[in-house]
Write an enzyme that holds these catalytic residues in place. Structure first.
Site, PDB file in Angstrom:
ATOM      1  N   HIS A 147       0.796  -1.232   0.000  1.00 27.87           N
ATOM      2  CA  HIS A 147       0.000   0.000   0.000  1.00 27.87           C
ATOM      3  C   HIS A 147       0.829   1.282   0.000  1.00 27.87           C
ATOM      4  O   HIS A 147       0.281   2.372  -0.032  1.00 27.87           O
ATOM      5  CB  HIS A 147      -0.905   0.036   1.232  1.00 27.87           C
ATOM      6  CG  HIS A 147      -0.156   0.294   2.505  1.00 27.87           C
ATOM      7  ND1 HIS A 147       0.543  -0.675   3.156  1.00 27.87           N
ATOM      8  CD2 HIS A 147       0.028   1.441   3.217  1.00 27.87           C
ATOM      9  CE1 HIS A 147       1.113  -0.159   4.234  1.00 27.87           C
ATOM     10  NE2 HIS A 147       0.828   1.122   4.293  1.00 27.87           N
TER      11      HIS A 147
HETATM   12  C1  UD1 Z   1      -1.698   5.763   5.606  1.00 23.90           C
HETATM   13  C2  UD1 Z   1      -0.335   6.276   6.080  1.00 23.90           C
HETATM   14  C3  UD1 Z   1       0.696   5.186   5.942  1.00 23.90           C
HETATM   15  C4  UD1 Z   1       0.263   3.940   6.654  1.00 23.90           C
HETATM   16  C5  UD1 Z   1      -1.116   3.518   6.187  1.00 23.90           C
HETATM   17  C6  UD1 Z   1      -1.593   2.363   6.984  1.00 23.90           C
HETATM   18  C7  UD1 Z   1       0.132   8.651   5.704  1.00 23.90           C
HETATM   19  C8  UD1 Z   1       0.866   9.634   4.898  1.00 23.90           C
HETATM   20  N1  UD1 Z   1       0.116   7.396   5.241  1.00 23.90           N
HETATM   21  O1  UD1 Z   1      -1.604   5.477   4.230  1.00 23.90           O
HETATM   22  O2  UD1 Z   1       1.913   5.620   6.505  1.00 23.90           O
HETATM   23  O3  UD1 Z   1       1.180   2.920   6.369  1.00 23.90           O
HETATM   24  O4  UD1 Z   1      -2.031   4.603   6.359  1.00 23.90           O
HETATM   25  O5  UD1 Z   1      -2.568   1.606   6.331  1.00 23.90           O
HETATM   26  O6  UD1 Z   1      -0.425   8.985   6.725  1.00 23.90           O
HETATM   27  N2  UD1 Z   1      -9.137   4.532   2.121  1.00 23.90           N
HETATM   28  C9  UD1 Z   1     -10.363   3.953   2.267  1.00 23.90           C
HETATM   29  N3  UD1 Z   1     -10.790   3.638   3.520  1.00 23.90           N
HETATM   30  C10 UD1 Z   1     -10.054   3.888   4.624  1.00 23.90           C
HETATM   31  C11 UD1 Z   1      -8.802   4.493   4.462  1.00 23.90           C
HETATM   32  C12 UD1 Z   1      -8.349   4.805   3.205  1.00 23.90           C
HETATM   33  O7  UD1 Z   1     -11.064   3.715   1.288  1.00 23.90           O
HETATM   34  O8  UD1 Z   1     -10.501   3.573   5.728  1.00 23.90           O
HETATM   35  C13 UD1 Z   1      -8.643   4.872   0.752  1.00 23.90           C
HETATM   36  C14 UD1 Z   1      -9.110   6.241   0.291  1.00 23.90           C
HETATM   37  O9  UD1 Z   1      -9.277   6.196  -1.071  1.00 23.90           O
HETATM   38  C15 UD1 Z   1      -7.907   7.107   0.643  1.00 23.90           C
HETATM   39  C16 UD1 Z   1      -6.740   6.163   0.331  1.00 23.90           C
HETATM   40  O10 UD1 Z   1      -7.218   4.888   0.744  1.00 23.90           O
HETATM   41  O11 UD1 Z   1      -7.856   8.265  -0.128  1.00 23.90           O
HETATM   42  C17 UD1 Z   1      -5.458   6.493   1.057  1.00 23.90           C
HETATM   43  O12 UD1 Z   1      -5.702   6.605   2.459  1.00 23.90           O
HETATM   44  P1  UD1 Z   1      -4.732   7.505   3.361  1.00 23.90           P
HETATM   45  O13 UD1 Z   1      -5.165   7.399   4.765  1.00 23.90           O
HETATM   46  O14 UD1 Z   1      -4.586   8.864   2.795  1.00 23.90           O
HETATM   47  O15 UD1 Z   1      -3.332   6.831   3.171  1.00 23.90           O
HETATM   48  P2  UD1 Z   1      -2.901   5.317   3.346  1.00 23.90           P
HETATM   49  O16 UD1 Z   1      -2.442   4.819   2.032  1.00 23.90           O
HETATM   50  O17 UD1 Z   1      -3.963   4.556   4.049  1.00 23.90           O
HETATM   51  N1  UDP Z   2      -3.251  -5.809   8.969  1.00 19.11           N
HETATM   52  C1  UDP Z   2      -4.516  -6.341   9.196  1.00 19.11           C
HETATM   53  N2  UDP Z   2      -5.265  -6.713   8.121  1.00 19.11           N
HETATM   54  C2  UDP Z   2      -4.829  -6.597   6.838  1.00 19.11           C
HETATM   55  C3  UDP Z   2      -3.529  -6.063   6.613  1.00 19.11           C
HETATM   56  C4  UDP Z   2      -2.772  -5.665   7.699  1.00 19.11           C
HETATM   57  O1  UDP Z   2      -4.923  -6.482  10.353  1.00 19.11           O
HETATM   58  O2  UDP Z   2      -5.569  -6.954   5.909  1.00 19.11           O
HETATM   59  C5  UDP Z   2      -2.457  -5.332  10.131  1.00 19.11           C
HETATM   60  C6  UDP Z   2      -1.107  -5.985  10.306  1.00 19.11           C
HETATM   61  O3  UDP Z   2      -1.200  -7.088  11.172  1.00 19.11           O
HETATM   62  C7  UDP Z   2      -0.255  -4.876  10.905  1.00 19.11           C
HETATM   63  C8  UDP Z   2      -0.921  -3.600  10.419  1.00 19.11           C
HETATM   64  O4  UDP Z   2      -2.183  -3.975   9.910  1.00 19.11           O
HETATM   65  O5  UDP Z   2      -0.326  -4.871  12.320  1.00 19.11           O
HETATM   66  C9  UDP Z   2      -0.084  -2.960   9.361  1.00 19.11           C
HETATM   67  O6  UDP Z   2      -0.798  -1.933   8.778  1.00 19.11           O
HETATM   68  P1  UDP Z   2      -0.397  -1.301   7.389  1.00 19.11           P
HETATM   69  O7  UDP Z   2       0.390  -2.285   6.603  1.00 19.11           O
HETATM   70  O8  UDP Z   2      -1.647  -0.760   6.795  1.00 19.11           O
HETATM   71  O9  UDP Z   2       0.460  -0.028   7.815  1.00 19.11           O
HETATM   72  P2  UDP Z   2       2.007   0.232   8.159  1.00 19.11           P
HETATM   73  O10 UDP Z   2       2.389  -0.678   9.248  1.00 19.11           O
HETATM   74  O11 UDP Z   2       2.784   0.033   6.902  1.00 19.11           O
HETATM   75  O12 UDP Z   2       2.028   1.654   8.556  1.00 19.11           O
END
Ligand code: UD1
Ligand code: UDP
Length: 396
Positions: free
Chosen positions: A217
């Site tokens: 992601h």
């Molecule tokens: C964010 C964090 C990243 C973290 C990740 C965990 C920043 C800059 N990035 O990235 O460091 O690793 O969360 O998962 O803060 N969306 C949904 N539903 C949700 C959340 C997101 O549909 O509940 C979709 C939306 O289209 C949104 C896109 O995902 O625009 C990106 O979400 P965003 O929270 O901006 O960044 P992440 O890629 O989730």
């Molecule tokens: N995770 C989860 N379900 C999923 C994918 C990830 O519960 O389908 C959990 C995973 O165990 C870990 C956390 O989400 O604890 C990691 O989140 P993510 O990869 O979104 O973010 P990052 O750690 O890179 O910020």
């Protein structure tokens, strides 16, 4: 009168725990439980960055967390970094003004974490950064900008490892550093046992242990057409080379969106390639992880969990802020080329799972809450806090 900070006399003996994204909810869970156990007054502020049920509420249920006292519902409408961050800062500031906690805890490097730290700092509250001191030295990453800024404005720096502490010392940060371990160890060790009893994910998907688990992601990977195409091509080659191993892919909503926008959906539909799933809850994910032959990921938390639970990990990035997992022998950097990923997977599949976990002993939350409680009892009496208060008093 324009009041711009919460003076010491107006602060309640209370902790605010800020969460906003999936990994923050997971990594804060042990801290929330420990605050409850020790009867330390606290409340949860949900900054609303993640909002889909399977990226948010699912984790409150799986980790049995109390509901947030405040939840910023409007943030989901904001999708660019500045607008999302601004909306979270504004909402968090309102809550902090109202609740006047003495300590604000943030965790990790997401925009929600950064917003919480800045809002609290500007109000003169004690900011505690959990997972302080991680550095990828990759200046393309939003998370790296956030980490550096959060660490430089926090007063309590909870570094997971000695290396993280050294990173902070090199940058001459202002806050007090303590090496605590990472709360992901507490969370994963506790919940993997619960998952073994409760999760039915293997039965419902019909998977046999040994498959390849995939998550992806990161903005640099999935928002870049060529990188995303390259990783999907790697999956195609993996399913040819390891034809008997399904690739199980609980896909992040960001990735699903980009695959659609880039017209790469066809890659997912080729026969024999990926098994696409919606994001799964924490118990199901831990079950998928411990039964995998290897995990391919660009996630930060999953690199740590794989290391803790001894699942071979291939990190599809050029660098990592978790080098301890590589030194331990549980992780390898593959980049994002199909060749790189294929070679790395070949090296990690079947690797002996005997490495030591470098991220702590599962008592991280206890250490953090003890330190926080101490600060609360001394009403913010740590040395740098006193200097801060003096500076603030001079401003009144
Ligand atoms: C964010 C964090 C990243 C973290 C990740 C965990 C920043 C800059 N990035 O990235 O460091 O690793 O969360 O998962 O803060 N969306 C949904 N539903 C949700 C959340 C997101 O549909 O509940 C979709 C939306 O289209 C949104 C896109 O995902 O625009 C990106 O979400 P965003 O929270 O901006 O960044 P992440 O890629 O989730
Ligand atoms: N995770 C989860 N379900 C999923 C994918 C990830 O519960 O389908 C959990 C995973 O165990 C870990 C956390 O989400 O604890 C990691 O989140 P993510 O990869 O979104 O973010 P990052 O750690 O890179 O910020």
């Amino acid at each position: 009168m324009d009041i711009k900070f919460v003076s010491r006399e107006r602060r309640a003996r209370r902790v605010c725990v800020v969460v906003g994204t999936r990994p923050e909810i997971i990594k804060m869970a042990p801290v929330v439980k420990e605050l409850s156990r020790r009867d330390v007054p606290f409340f949860i502020l949900h900054a609303g960055q993640h909002y889909s049920f399977n990226m948010d509420r699912q984790f409150f249920e799986d980790l049995e967390l109390p509901a947030p006292l405040h939840h910023l519902e409007e943030v989901r409408r904001h999708t660019t970094h500045a607008s999302q961050t601004a909306e979270m800062m504004r909402g968090i500031e309102d809550v902090l003004f109202k609740e006047r906690p003495s300590v604000v805890l943030v965790c990790g490097d997401a925009n929600a974490c950064f917003s919480g730290a800045v809002a609290a700092r500007k109000l003169g509250l004690v900011v505690g950064h959990i997972e302080a001191g991680l550095r990828s030295h990759d200046w393309r990453m939003s998370e790296e900008h956030n980490r550096v800024m959060i660490d430089h404005i926090s007063e309590l720096l909870f570094a997971p490892t000695e290396r993280a502490r050294q990173n902070l010392l090199k940058e001459s940060v202002n806050g007090e550093i303590s090496v605590t371990g990472n709360t992901v160890v507490d969370a994963s060790l506790e919940h993997v046992e619960i998952a073994r009893g409760k999760s039915r994910i293997l039965e419902s998907t019909g998977l046999e242990p040994g498959y390849i688990l995939l998550t992806m992601h990161r903005e640099e990977n999935v928002d870049d057409y060529l990188n995303l195409r390259s990783v999907l091509e790697a999956m195609r080659r993996i399913s040819r080379r390891f034809a008997d191993l399904p690739i199980v892919f609980p896909a992040h909503p960001r990735t699903v969106k980009r695959i659609g926008q880039f017209g790469l959906g066809g890659e997912l539909k080729r026969p024999g390639t990926l098994r696409l799933l919606a994001p799964v809850g924490y118990l199901d994910f831990l079950m998928l992880l411990v039964n995998a032959g290897a995990v391919l990921t660009d996630s930060g938390g999953i690199q740590e969990e794989a290391c803790v639970l001894r699942v071979p990990c291939v990190t599809m990035r050029e660098n990592t802020e978790r080098p301890e997992s590589i030194e331990a022998g549980g992780n390898i950097l593959a980049g994002t080329s199909p060749e790189g990923i294929l070679v790395a997977l070949g090296q990690m599949l079947g690797k002996k799972r005997d490495w030591a976990n470098p991220f702590g002993d599962g008592k991280t939350a206890e250490r953090i809450v003890r330190a926080v409680d101490c600060v609360l009892k001394e009403s913010g009496g740590i040395p740098c806090r006193r200097r801060m208060d003096k500076a603030m008093e001079a401003l009144i």
